[in-house]
Each structure stands twice: as C-alpha cells, then as structure tokens.
Design a protein around this motif. Structure first.
Motif, mmCIF file in Angstrom:
data_model
loop_
_atom_site.group_PDB
_atom_site.id
_atom_site.type_symbol
_atom_site.label_atom_id
_atom_site.label_comp_id
_atom_site.label_asym_id
_atom_site.label_seq_id
_atom_site.Cartn_x
_atom_site.Cartn_y
_atom_site.Cartn_z
ATOM 1 N N ALA A 15 -88.158 -4.555 41.266
ATOM 2 C CA ALA A 15 -88.006 -4.390 42.715
ATOM 3 C C ALA A 15 -88.422 -2.996 43.166
ATOM 4 C CB ALA A 15 -86.571 -4.680 43.144
ATOM 5 N N LEU A 16 -88.097 -1.978 42.389
ATOM 6 C CA LEU A 16 -88.460 -0.614 42.774
ATOM 7 C C LEU A 16 -89.972 -0.426 42.738
ATOM 8 C CD1 LEU A 16 -87.730 2.206 43.658
ATOM 9 C CD2 LEU A 16 -87.288 2.793 41.255
ATOM 10 N N GLU A 17 -90.635 -0.956 41.729
ATOM 11 C CA GLU A 17 -92.096 -0.859 41.660
ATOM 12 C C GLU A 17 -92.731 -1.552 42.863
ATOM 13 O OE1 GLU A 17 -95.894 -2.221 38.875
ATOM 14 O OE2 GLU A 17 -93.875 -2.706 38.209
ATOM 15 N N ALA A 18 -92.246 -2.733 43.204
ATOM 16 C CA ALA A 18 -92.784 -3.471 44.350
ATOM 17 C C ALA A 18 -92.536 -2.707 45.648
ATOM 18 C CB ALA A 18 -92.159 -4.866 44.425
ATOM 19 N N ALA A 19 -91.319 -2.237 45.858
ATOM 20 C CA ALA A 19 -90.985 -1.504 47.083
ATOM 21 C C ALA A 19 -91.829 -0.245 47.209
ATOM 22 C CB ALA A 19 -89.500 -1.157 47.104
ATOM 23 N N THR A 20 -92.049 0.440 46.111
ATOM 24 C CA THR A 20 -92.875 1.652 46.125
ATOM 25 C C THR A 20 -94.316 1.302 46.486
ATOM 26 O OG1 THR A 20 -91.436 2.699 44.497
ATOM 27 C CG2 THR A 20 -93.648 3.625 44.743
ATOM 28 N N PHE A 21 -94.842 0.227 45.925
ATOM 29 C CA PHE A 21 -96.193 -0.221 46.272
ATOM 30 C C PHE A 21 -96.298 -0.539 47.763
ATOM 31 C CE2 PHE A 21 -99.055 -3.866 46.992
ATOM 32 C CZ PHE A 21 -100.273 -3.264 46.695
ATOM 33 N N THR A 25 -98.656 1.321 50.561
ATOM 34 C CA THR A 25 -99.770 0.508 51.036
ATOM 35 C C THR A 25 -99.726 0.233 52.531
ATOM 36 O OG1 THR A 25 -99.923 -0.549 48.873
ATOM 37 C CG2 THR A 25 -100.968 -1.702 50.706
ATOM 38 N N PHE A 26 -98.555 -0.082 53.059
ATOM 39 C CA PHE A 26 -98.447 -0.523 54.443
ATOM 40 C C PHE A 26 -97.859 0.580 55.319
ATOM 41 C CE2 PHE A 26 -98.262 -4.329 51.807
ATOM 42 C CZ PHE A 26 -99.284 -5.071 52.372
ATOM 43 N N PRO A 27 -98.568 0.971 56.382
ATOM 44 C CA PRO A 27 -98.040 1.999 57.290
ATOM 45 C C PRO A 27 -96.682 1.580 57.844
ATOM 46 C CG PRO A 27 -100.321 1.439 57.834
ATOM 47 C CD PRO A 27 -99.857 0.451 56.801
ATOM 48 N N GLY A 28 -95.819 2.543 58.062
ATOM 49 C CA GLY A 28 -94.497 2.256 58.611
ATOM 50 C C GLY A 28 -93.551 1.633 57.611
ATOM 51 N N SER A 29 -93.843 1.798 56.325
ATOM 52 C CA SER A 29 -93.002 1.239 55.264
ATOM 53 C C SER A 29 -92.397 2.370 54.452
ATOM 54 C CB SER A 29 -93.840 0.345 54.349
ATOM 55 O OG SER A 29 -94.452 -0.691 55.095
ATOM 56 N N ALA A 30 -91.238 2.116 53.838
ATOM 57 C CA ALA A 30 -90.571 3.173 53.069
ATOM 58 C C ALA A 30 -89.567 2.578 52.092
ATOM 59 C CB ALA A 30 -89.837 4.127 54.018
ATOM 60 N N VAL A 31 -89.354 3.303 50.997
ATOM 61 C CA VAL A 31 -88.230 3.026 50.107
ATOM 62 C C VAL A 31 -87.067 3.834 50.663
ATOM 63 C CG1 VAL A 31 -87.311 3.256 47.780
ATOM 64 C CG2 VAL A 31 -89.720 2.629 48.110
ATOM 65 N N LEU A 32 -85.969 3.173 50.965
ATOM 66 C CA LEU A 32 -84.852 3.828 51.652
ATOM 67 C C LEU A 32 -83.708 4.199 50.721
ATOM 68 C CD1 LEU A 32 -84.897 1.405 54.702
ATOM 69 C CD2 LEU A 32 -85.930 3.684 54.552
ATOM 70 N N VAL A 49 -81.485 -0.539 37.728
ATOM 71 C CA VAL A 49 -81.696 -0.704 39.164
ATOM 72 C C VAL A 49 -81.318 -2.136 39.519
ATOM 73 C CG1 VAL A 49 -83.392 -0.758 41.034
ATOM 74 C CG2 VAL A 49 -83.498 1.057 39.307
ATOM 75 N N LEU A 50 -80.353 -2.280 40.395
ATOM 76 C CA LEU A 50 -79.899 -3.604 40.825
ATOM 77 C C LEU A 50 -80.563 -4.005 42.138
ATOM 78 C CD1 LEU A 50 -78.039 -6.058 40.446
ATOM 79 C CD2 LEU A 50 -76.255 -4.763 41.638
ATOM 80 N N THR A 51 -80.495 -3.114 43.134
ATOM 81 C CA THR A 51 -81.107 -3.398 44.430
ATOM 82 C C THR A 51 -81.874 -2.179 44.929
ATOM 83 O OG1 THR A 51 -79.144 -2.729 45.686
ATOM 84 C CG2 THR A 51 -79.330 -5.078 45.112
ATOM 85 N N VAL A 52 -82.864 -2.468 45.767
ATOM 86 C CA VAL A 52 -83.661 -1.434 46.410
ATOM 87 C C VAL A 52 -83.739 -1.781 47.892
ATOM 88 C CG1 VAL A 52 -85.902 -0.274 46.508
ATOM 89 C CG2 VAL A 52 -85.036 -1.130 44.309
ATOM 90 N N GLU A 53 -83.296 -0.862 48.722
ATOM 91 C CA GLU A 53 -83.449 -1.023 50.171
ATOM 92 C C GLU A 53 -84.801 -0.440 50.551
ATOM 93 O OE1 GLU A 53 -80.112 0.413 52.529
ATOM 94 O OE2 GLU A 53 -78.821 0.184 50.770
ATOM 95 N N PHE A 54 -85.590 -1.216 51.281
ATOM 96 C CA PHE A 54 -86.895 -0.739 51.718
ATOM 97 C C PHE A 54 -87.282 -1.414 53.021
ATOM 98 C CE2 PHE A 54 -87.641 -4.324 48.898
ATOM 99 C CZ PHE A 54 -88.724 -5.017 49.428
ATOM 100 N N SER A 55 -88.313 -0.908 53.645
ATOM 101 C CA SER A 55 -88.844 -1.556 54.843
ATOM 102 C C SER A 55 -90.332 -1.778 54.642
ATOM 103 C CB SER A 55 -88.585 -0.709 56.091
ATOM 104 O OG SER A 55 -89.302 0.508 56.020
ATOM 105 N N VAL A 56 -90.810 -2.871 55.203
ATOM 106 C CA VAL A 56 -92.231 -3.186 55.207
ATOM 107 C C VAL A 56 -92.662 -3.236 56.657
ATOM 108 C CG1 VAL A 56 -94.009 -4.866 54.579
ATOM 109 C CG2 VAL A 56 -92.071 -4.483 53.047
ATOM 110 N N MET A 57 -93.378 -2.216 57.101
ATOM 111 C CA MET A 57 -93.839 -2.109 58.477
ATOM 112 C C MET A 57 -92.688 -2.322 59.467
ATOM 113 S SD MET A 57 -97.593 -3.837 58.068
ATOM 114 C CE MET A 57 -96.943 -5.286 57.261
ATOM 115 N N GLY A 58 -91.552 -1.706 59.162
ATOM 116 C CA GLY A 58 -90.392 -1.770 60.031
ATOM 117 C C GLY A 58 -89.448 -2.926 59.770
ATOM 118 N N ILE A 59 -89.815 -3.863 58.917
ATOM 119 C CA ILE A 59 -88.944 -5.004 58.613
ATOM 120 C C ILE A 59 -88.014 -4.616 57.474
ATOM 121 C CG2 ILE A 59 -88.856 -7.381 57.782
ATOM 122 C CD1 ILE A 59 -91.659 -7.756 59.011
#
Length: 159
Positions: A15-21, A25-32, A49-59
């Motif tokens: 999940a962390l690798e995906a969230a970091t990617f 890659t996508f503007p307005g995205s972040a690992v939180l 790592v159990l969970t990763v909070e992130f946003s994808v273009m604000g989602i």
C-alpha cells in the motif's frame, strides 16, 4: 483522517509503494500518514505497515495491507479527466511503464491491479454532444483505441 467518506483500497503488502507512486504521478495527490500494526494479524506482523492514508487528486483514500485474499478488478476505477494529449500520454505511460497493463477505450491497470480511465475532456464532451451523429462517430473512434488519441476524436467529431 478527517473525511467522512474515504475509499479503502486493499493491497497485499505494498500500500505504501502504491500510495507513493500515486502521489508522485498525479497532481494534487499526497501520502498523508503511515500506520503500523500494533500487533500481529493474519497477513502481517506487529510493526508492519498496516494502513496508509493518502489522496489521489484530492480524493481521500486508505490503503490497507490486508494480504492476498482479495484482488482488484474493473468494477472500480479512477477516472482522470485530462486536458490535452501531452497530459493523456504522460499519465497513461506513467501507469503502463511502471508495470501496468494497457486495456481499451482509455482504460489501463496499474501494477497493483487498480483500474484507471485516462479520459480526455474532449472525449467526454464528444460523447455527450447534442449532435448525436458526431457523438456516435466519436464513440466509434474511441472503441478502436487503447490510449485515447485526441486528434482522432476531433476528426471523428468533424466527420
């Protein structure tokens, strides 16, 4: 996480690798935030790592490292509206060239199995055009494509 509604995406262990990617890659995205397991669980151990909070273009999203039990499929996808061919090409290739897989009509999958629709705004407008003959031509052109080619959509609109 402050959002009342969050998309939870299940991953095996990355999940962390995906969230970091996604954040890169996508503007307005972040690992939180990254949260580690306070104890052992069926697919991991205390400290993993159990969970990763992130946003994808604000989602708002939550990546859960739940193990290999569940796999992603096309029933869920992120649809990304692009403004031009350069943005379409950049996002498409970022996904495909990072272990992803091309599909049809602007769809592709990332290496974790998440489906993405890289959709130029002009395609959405063309298909919804009040000129139903032009909409049909644009739709039929799209049906022959993998990555969307904006010039071909524009040509189809003109007839």
């Amino acid at each position: 996480m402050t959002s009342k509604n969050t998309i939870c995406l299940w991953y095996d262990r990355d999940a962390l690798e995906a969230a970091t990617f996604y954040a890169e890659t996508f503007p307005g995205s972040a690992v939180l935030a990254v949260h580690h397991a306070p104890g052992d669980y069926p697919s991991g151990q205390q400290g993993d790592v159990l969970t990763v909070e992130f946003s994808v273009m604000g989602i708002p999203c939550l990546g859960l490292n739940g193990g290999p039990v569940f796999q992603h499929n096309e029933a869920f996808s992120f649809q990304v509206a692009t403004d031009d061919q350069a943005e379409t090409d950049h996002l498409w290739h970022a996904i495909i060239d990072n272990g992803g897989q091309a599909s049809e009509c602007g769809w592709c999958k990332d290496k974790w199995g998440i489906s993405w629709q890289i959709t130029p705004r002009i395609l959405s407008a063309a298909i919804a055009s009040p000129d139903r003959a032009a909409a049909k031509r644009a739709f039929e052109a799209m049906m022959t494509m993998s990555k969307i080619d904006i010039a071909r959509i524009e040509a189809a609109l003109k007839g």
